[in-house]
Motif scaffolding. Structure first.
Motif, PDB file in Angstrom:
ATOM      1  N   PRO A  95       0.828  -1.225   0.000  1.00  0.00           N
ATOM      2  CA  PRO A  95       0.000   0.000   0.000  1.00  0.00           C
ATOM      3  C   PRO A  95       0.859   1.271   0.000  1.00  0.00           C
ATOM      4  O   PRO A  95       0.875   2.010   0.955  1.00  0.00           O
ATOM      5  CB  PRO A  95      -0.842  -0.145   1.258  1.00  0.00           C
ATOM      6  N   TYR A  96       1.595   1.439  -1.102  1.00  0.00           N
ATOM      7  CA  TYR A  96       2.314   2.699  -1.381  1.00  0.00           C
ATOM      8  C   TYR A  96       3.447   2.998  -0.391  1.00  0.00           C
ATOM      9  O   TYR A  96       3.791   4.161  -0.187  1.00  0.00           O
ATOM     10  CB  TYR A  96       1.330   3.880  -1.453  1.00  0.00           C
ATOM     11  N   ARG A 107      -8.047  10.614  -3.165  1.00  0.00           N
ATOM     12  CA  ARG A 107      -9.132  10.083  -3.995  1.00  0.00           C
ATOM     13  C   ARG A 107      -9.779  11.127  -4.909  1.00  0.00           C
ATOM     14  O   ARG A 107      -9.891  12.292  -4.533  1.00  0.00           O
ATOM     15  CB  ARG A 107     -10.214   9.480  -3.080  1.00  0.00           C
ATOM     16  N   LEU A 131      -7.706   6.238  -6.643  1.00  0.00           N
ATOM     17  CA  LEU A 131      -6.848   6.510  -5.475  1.00  0.00           C
ATOM     18  C   LEU A 131      -5.389   6.593  -5.930  1.00  0.00           C
ATOM     19  O   LEU A 131      -4.916   5.713  -6.661  1.00  0.00           O
ATOM     20  CB  LEU A 131      -7.016   5.383  -4.444  1.00  0.00           C
ATOM     21  N   HIS A 132      -4.688   7.635  -5.485  1.00  0.00           N
ATOM     22  CA  HIS A 132      -3.239   7.748  -5.656  1.00  0.00           C
ATOM     23  C   HIS A 132      -2.764   7.538  -7.107  1.00  0.00           C
ATOM     24  O   HIS A 132      -1.785   6.835  -7.349  1.00  0.00           O
ATOM     25  CB  HIS A 132      -2.523   6.765  -4.734  1.00  0.00           C
ATOM     26  N   HIS A 206       4.304   8.876   0.355  1.00  0.00           N
ATOM     27  CA  HIS A 206       3.452   8.021   1.183  1.00  0.00           C
ATOM     28  C   HIS A 206       4.241   7.184   2.202  1.00  0.00           C
ATOM     29  O   HIS A 206       3.871   6.039   2.491  1.00  0.00           O
ATOM     30  CB  HIS A 206       2.628   7.120   0.274  1.00  0.00           C
ATOM     31  N   TYR A 208       5.341   5.417   5.439  1.00  0.00           N
ATOM     32  CA  TYR A 208       4.740   5.026   6.720  1.00  0.00           C
ATOM     33  C   TYR A 208       5.869   5.062   7.742  1.00  0.00           C
ATOM     34  O   TYR A 208       6.862   4.337   7.589  1.00  0.00           O
ATOM     35  CB  TYR A 208       4.223   3.581   6.669  1.00  0.00           C
ATOM     36  N   LEU A 238     -14.754   7.359   1.649  1.00  0.00           N
ATOM     37  CA  LEU A 238     -13.651   8.247   2.051  1.00  0.00           C
ATOM     38  C   LEU A 238     -13.474   9.446   1.109  1.00  0.00           C
ATOM     39  O   LEU A 238     -12.381   9.971   0.937  1.00  0.00           O
ATOM     40  CB  LEU A 238     -12.334   7.472   2.222  1.00  0.00           C
ATOM     41  N   ASP A 278      -7.907   8.619   9.031  1.00  0.00           N
ATOM     42  CA  ASP A 278      -7.595   8.545   7.595  1.00  0.00           C
ATOM     43  C   ASP A 278      -8.240   9.790   6.984  1.00  0.00           C
ATOM     44  O   ASP A 278      -9.131   9.703   6.154  1.00  0.00           O
ATOM     45  CB  ASP A 278      -8.158   7.249   7.002  1.00  0.00           C
ATOM     46  N   GLN A 315      -2.785  14.624   4.918  1.00  0.00           N
ATOM     47  CA  GLN A 315      -3.609  13.440   5.199  1.00  0.00           C
ATOM     48  C   GLN A 315      -2.933  12.675   6.330  1.00  0.00           C
ATOM     49  O   GLN A 315      -1.780  12.246   6.210  1.00  0.00           O
ATOM     50  CB  GLN A 315      -3.711  12.539   3.951  1.00  0.00           C
ATOM     51  N   TYR A 317      -2.933   9.382   8.246  1.00  0.00           N
ATOM     52  CA  TYR A 317      -3.422   8.014   8.054  1.00  0.00           C
ATOM     53  C   TYR A 317      -2.686   7.105   9.032  1.00  0.00           C
ATOM     54  O   TYR A 317      -1.452   7.137   9.092  1.00  0.00           O
ATOM     55  CB  TYR A 317      -3.180   7.583   6.596  1.00  0.00           C
ATOM     56  N   PHE A 321      -5.429  -0.119   7.407  1.00  0.00           N
ATOM     57  CA  PHE A 321      -5.670  -1.245   6.501  1.00  0.00           C
ATOM     58  C   PHE A 321      -4.535  -2.272   6.527  1.00  0.00           C
ATOM     59  O   PHE A 321      -4.610  -3.288   5.848  1.00  0.00           O
ATOM     60  CB  PHE A 321      -5.908  -0.743   5.061  1.00  0.00           C
ATOM     61  N   GLU A 343       0.736  12.700   4.845  1.00  0.00           N
ATOM     62  CA  GLU A 343       0.898  12.973   3.415  1.00  0.00           C
ATOM     63  C   GLU A 343       0.501  14.421   3.144  1.00  0.00           C
ATOM     64  O   GLU A 343      -0.678  14.762   3.130  1.00  0.00           O
ATOM     65  CB  GLU A 343       0.001  12.026   2.612  1.00  0.00           C
TER      66      GLU A 343
HETATM   67  C1  BGC Z   1      -5.360   6.647   2.176  1.00  0.00           C
HETATM   68  C2  BGC Z   1      -5.908   5.369   2.750  1.00  0.00           C
HETATM   69  C3  BGC Z   1      -5.344   4.215   1.990  1.00  0.00           C
HETATM   70  C4  BGC Z   1      -3.837   4.286   2.080  1.00  0.00           C
HETATM   71  C5  BGC Z   1      -3.151   3.178   1.348  1.00  0.00           C
HETATM   72  C6  BGC Z   1      -3.886   6.610   2.284  1.00  0.00           C
HETATM   73  O1  BGC Z   1      -3.335   7.755   1.717  1.00  0.00           O
HETATM   74  O2  BGC Z   1      -5.881   7.780   2.804  1.00  0.00           O
HETATM   75  O3  BGC Z   1      -7.305   5.362   2.705  1.00  0.00           O
HETATM   76  O4  BGC Z   1      -5.801   3.005   2.484  1.00  0.00           O
HETATM   77  O5  BGC Z   1      -3.415   5.503   1.562  1.00  0.00           O
HETATM   78  O6  BGC Z   1      -3.655   3.003   0.105  1.00  0.00           O
END
Ligand code: BGC
Length: 383
Positions: A95-96, A107, A131-132, A206, A208, A238, A278, A315, A317, A321, A343
């Motif tokens: 996830p990025y 989004r 998304l992204h 992105h 983490y 979202l 988030d 953002q 987050y 997930f 972010e």
């Molecule tokens: C989003 C999340 C998403 C995550 C990974 C975040 O930037 O806000 O909703 O799950 O990226 O994709």
């Protein structure tokens, strides 16, 4: 016993101090092969190291930050960014982790927007939404890379040309992202772009973070402060509702440093929709320059991260997930909330929200955005 611990701590601090004032210690940038994409393109890993030993390892695949080694209060270095040690692991897209996000971070509702009277349809990859950046965003592209080692700072200049129509976005877009690690332990990310047709753009990174160290459990005890009086509440997909809601009196108020876990399970509709935090925070800004947006401290290691940006929002987050299926660089599973992201960006779905600050880039204009992560120790704020 207690005396002995105090002595050891003092000795280590002294050692750390000597190291940082040692003359002749210089930063460096090194390059190594990292792997090959499915189509056989070779990708490299560049390790930027400063005079204090702080390291940012970046691959030209997606501009991904693979590791970020920073010092704790004892002067010990550890990786504070979630990621993998083997390139192949990035090909089953995580996830990025650590990636540059584009063209549009966050989004876009139903993958559609209208610009200058024309409707554009984007690749959708998050239910009905985009998304992204879509199915193959900037995080999954090979960038050209030029490293540069100067006195006091190490940098990597990444370039990518996104074709007209890529993922449904209009205009040929030339993007440059420069990572610079300074001897002050600042990692700055400088984004520039130009287009030949009007388009929308919202670039971010992105990463983490887990300031206790990658793979060291959850981030719930980290204390976060965000310089924002409002956030953009979301619907079940979202997507922002359009409201700029006051954080005051809600679990979203991070004006005072608060542990992430303190209110994350509160009975709050927005926290339920996000499965935790988030949400896009609207920063309280004074002007258009680089300003402090957020800070995070991890008490056991003493690490402090300050996020400064020119962007209007961030953002927040909390890795809601992550579910333990991905195993990171140190062979530990990334369970729910084992990392957090800040972010820096424009608001989600801005192309469909005329009241939000614009994300339109026109020919002849230059997109400019800078974010700086300042790695410090608690009590030593850069402000
Ligand atoms: C989003 C999340 C998403 C995550 C990974 C975040 O930037 O806000 O909703 O799950 O990226 O994709």
């Amino acid at each position: 016993m207690r005396k002995q611990i105090v002595f050891t701590t003092a000795a280590l601090l002294l050692l750390a101090a000597c190291k940082s004032t040692e003359s002749g210690v210089k930063g460096s940038v090194t390059k190594q092969e990292f792997g090959k994409t499915a189509s056989g393109e070779a990708v490299d890993l560049y390790v930027l190291k400063n005079k204090n030993g702080v390291e940012a390892a970046i691959t030209n695949y997606g501009g991904i930050i693979v590791w970020l080694k920073t010092a704790d209060k004892m002067g010990r270095l550890a990786n504070v960014a979630l990621g993998f040690d083997k390139f192949d692991r990035y090909l089953t897209p995580p996830p990025y982790f650590g990636a540059i996000i584009g063209r549009y971070g966050n989004r876009i509702a139903k993958g559609k927007f209208t610009l200058d009277g024309k409707e554009y349809s984007l690749a959708t990859n998050d239910g009905a939404n985009t998304l992204h950046g879509g199915k193959q965003g900037f995080d999954k592209r090979v960038w050209t890379a030029v490293p540069n080692s100067a006195s006091g700072s190490q940098s990597l200049v990444l370039k990518y040309t996104s074709k007209d129509g890529e993922e449904g976005y209009p205009g040929t877009l030339d993007v440059t992202v420069t990572y610079t690690l300074s001897d002050d332990d600042d990692l700055s990310i400088d984004y520039r772009a130009k287009t030949d047709k009007a388009t929308v753009l919202n670039l971010t990174n992105h990463t983490y973070f887990n300031l206790a160290g990658e793979g060291q459990g959850d981030i719930l005890a980290h204390k976060v402060a965000i310089n924002a009086s409002r956030f953009t509440p979301v619907d079940a997909g979202l997507i922002p509702t359009g409201e700029l809601k006051k954080v005051e009196g809600t679990p979203f108020d991070f004006h005072n440093p608060t542990a992430i876990g303190e209110r994350i399970n509160n009975d709050d509709e927005q926290l339920k929709l996000g499965k935790g935090y988030d949400h896009n925070y609207v920063l309280d800004r004074k002007g258009a320059g680089l300003e402090p947006a957020a800070s995070v401290t991890e008490e056991s290691t003493g690490r402090l991260l300050e996020v400064w940006t020119t962007e209007p929002a961030v953002q927040f987050y909390t890795g809601n997930f992550l579910d333990g299926t991905l195993v990171g660089a140190s062979n530990r599973a990334y369970t729910k909330r084992s990392g957090f992201c800040l972010e820096t960006q424009h608001y989600p779905d801005s192309p469909n929200q005329p009241a939000f600050p614009t994300t339109v880039l026109k020919p002849g204009e230059e997109y400019k955005s800078t974010t700086v992560w300042k790695f410090r120790l608690a009590g030593n704020s850069a402000r």
